[in-house]
Structure formats: structure tokens, C-alpha cells
Design a protein around this motif. Structure first.
Motif, PDB file in Angstrom:
ATOM      1  N   TRP A  23      31.891  64.224  51.560  1.00  0.00           N
ATOM      2  CA  TRP A  23      32.290  64.570  50.200  1.00  0.00           C
ATOM      3  C   TRP A  23      33.017  63.365  49.620  1.00  0.00           C
ATOM      4  O   TRP A  23      33.736  62.657  50.337  1.00  0.00           O
ATOM      5  CB  TRP A  23      33.222  65.772  50.220  1.00  0.00           C
ATOM      6  CG  TRP A  23      32.596  67.012  50.762  1.00  0.00           C
ATOM      7  CD1 TRP A  23      32.367  67.305  52.078  1.00  0.00           C
ATOM      8  CD2 TRP A  23      32.110  68.114  50.014  1.00  0.00           C
ATOM      9  NE1 TRP A  23      31.770  68.532  52.188  1.00  0.00           N
ATOM     10  CE2 TRP A  23      31.608  69.061  50.937  1.00  0.00           C
ATOM     11  CE3 TRP A  23      32.071  68.418  48.659  1.00  0.00           C
ATOM     12  CZ2 TRP A  23      31.056  70.269  50.551  1.00  0.00           C
ATOM     13  CZ3 TRP A  23      31.528  69.624  48.264  1.00  0.00           C
ATOM     14  CH2 TRP A  23      31.029  70.530  49.205  1.00  0.00           C
ATOM     15  N   VAL A  24      32.847  63.101  48.325  1.00  0.00           N
ATOM     16  CA  VAL A  24      33.473  61.944  47.680  1.00  0.00           C
ATOM     17  C   VAL A  24      34.123  62.363  46.363  1.00  0.00           C
ATOM     18  O   VAL A  24      33.700  63.333  45.729  1.00  0.00           O
ATOM     19  CB  VAL A  24      32.430  60.832  47.418  1.00  0.00           C
ATOM     20  CG1 VAL A  24      31.873  60.299  48.724  1.00  0.00           C
ATOM     21  CG2 VAL A  24      31.293  61.320  46.525  1.00  0.00           C
ATOM     22  N   SER A  25      35.156  61.638  45.970  1.00  0.00           N
ATOM     23  CA  SER A  25      35.771  61.854  44.656  1.00  0.00           C
ATOM     24  C   SER A  25      36.473  60.586  44.225  1.00  0.00           C
ATOM     25  O   SER A  25      36.764  59.718  45.036  1.00  0.00           O
ATOM     26  CB  SER A  25      36.746  63.037  44.680  1.00  0.00           C
ATOM     27  OG  SER A  25      37.878  62.723  45.452  1.00  0.00           O
ATOM     28  N   GLY A  26      36.726  60.496  42.921  1.00  0.00           N
ATOM     29  CA  GLY A  26      37.439  59.349  42.384  1.00  0.00           C
ATOM     30  C   GLY A  26      36.544  58.481  41.528  1.00  0.00           C
ATOM     31  O   GLY A  26      35.563  58.935  40.956  1.00  0.00           O
ATOM     32  N   ALA A  27      36.889  57.192  41.470  1.00  0.00           N
ATOM     33  CA  ALA A  27      36.179  56.230  40.624  1.00  0.00           C
ATOM     34  C   ALA A  27      34.857  55.825  41.263  1.00  0.00           C
ATOM     35  O   ALA A  27      34.729  55.784  42.479  1.00  0.00           O
ATOM     36  CB  ALA A  27      37.042  54.995  40.399  1.00  0.00           C
ATOM     37  N   ASN A  28      33.887  55.515  40.408  1.00  0.00           N
ATOM     38  CA  ASN A  28      32.571  55.074  40.877  1.00  0.00           C
ATOM     39  C   ASN A  28      32.074  53.868  40.077  1.00  0.00           C
ATOM     40  O   ASN A  28      30.883  53.610  40.016  1.00  0.00           O
ATOM     41  CB  ASN A  28      31.568  56.234  40.771  1.00  0.00           C
ATOM     42  CG  ASN A  28      30.301  55.983  41.557  1.00  0.00           C
ATOM     43  OD1 ASN A  28      30.349  55.553  42.696  1.00  0.00           O
ATOM     44  ND2 ASN A  28      29.160  56.258  40.945  1.00  0.00           N
ATOM     45  N   GLN A  29      32.986  53.095  39.489  1.00  0.00           N
ATOM     46  CA  GLN A  29      32.586  51.945  38.673  1.00  0.00           C
ATOM     47  C   GLN A  29      31.809  50.907  39.472  1.00  0.00           C
ATOM     48  O   GLN A  29      30.940  50.232  38.951  1.00  0.00           O
ATOM     49  CB  GLN A  29      33.805  51.270  38.022  1.00  0.00           C
ATOM     50  CG  GLN A  29      34.411  52.042  36.900  1.00  0.00           C
ATOM     51  CD  GLN A  29      35.476  53.019  37.384  1.00  0.00           C
ATOM     52  OE1 GLN A  29      35.688  53.208  38.575  1.00  0.00           O
ATOM     53  NE2 GLN A  29      36.141  53.674  36.449  1.00  0.00           N
ATOM     54  N   MET A  30      32.123  50.752  40.746  1.00  0.00           N
ATOM     55  CA  MET A  30      31.453  49.773  41.613  1.00  0.00           C
ATOM     56  C   MET A  30      30.496  50.475  42.579  1.00  0.00           C
ATOM     57  O   MET A  30      30.134  49.924  43.606  1.00  0.00           O
ATOM     58  CB  MET A  30      32.496  48.970  42.385  1.00  0.00           C
ATOM     59  CG  MET A  30      33.548  48.306  41.529  1.00  0.00           C
ATOM     60  SD  MET A  30      32.890  47.024  40.463  1.00  0.00           S
ATOM     61  CE  MET A  30      32.642  45.732  41.642  1.00  0.00           C
TER      62      MET A  30
END
Length: 85
Positions: A23-30
Motif C-alpha cells: 500500500w502507498v500514500s503521499g506524494a507521487n511527483q517523482m
């Protein structure tokens, strides 16, 4: 849902549940979340999203996060056995 491991980067977090789903969360700009596109075309998510590949949950053995990257350790033998089942 029982979380067995957590890894944190600069602005993103990874979670590994007891079934070895990621599972993932947070920023994904990169693209640090490993997601091509987030729900609603956002560049971040505040709620955890389960990683999915080929319409199946992505599973791994270990998770690591760096400043702007994520690393997943997968047992290739276990993965091949799952594919043959």
C-alpha cells in the motif's frame, strides 16, 4: 488489515500488509509511489492505495523508501511458483 512493515520517504509512505500486499500514500511527483496515475489525476494521495499489477495485488517481501524513491524486494522463486499455480 494488519500492517507488518512501514517505510517512509521525504513525502511518501509504504505499507506492507500480512498478505504481502503493498500500500502507498503521499506524494507521487517523482513516481515514487510506483503509480502511473493516482485516483482523480492527483499528484498525491492522503489515503493508502493498494499497488496492483496485471489486475492482481502487487506482493513483495520487503519495502524500503528513500528521499524520492521506493524499493521493493521480491522473491523471484516464490513469484514464479505463484504464476504456475
Amino acid at each position: 488489515l494488519k500492517i507488518i512493515d512501514v517505510a517512509c520517504g521525504r513525502s511518501h509512505s509504504l505499507f506492507l500488509d500480512e498478505q504481502r500486499h503493498v500500500w502507498v500514500s503521499g506524494a507521487n511527483q517523482m513516481n515514487e509511489l510506483g503509480l502511473v496515475q493516482l485516483p482523480n489525476n492527483n499528484s498525491h494521495t492522503t489515503s493508502p492505495v493498494k499497488l496492483v499489477t496485471n489486475n492482481s495485488p502487487f506482493t513483495c517481501d520487503r519495502i524500503f523508501a528513500g528521499f524520492y524513491f521506493s524499493l521493493f524486494i521480491v522473491d523471484s522463486k516464490r513469484t514464479e511458483e505463484q504464476r504456475s499455480d
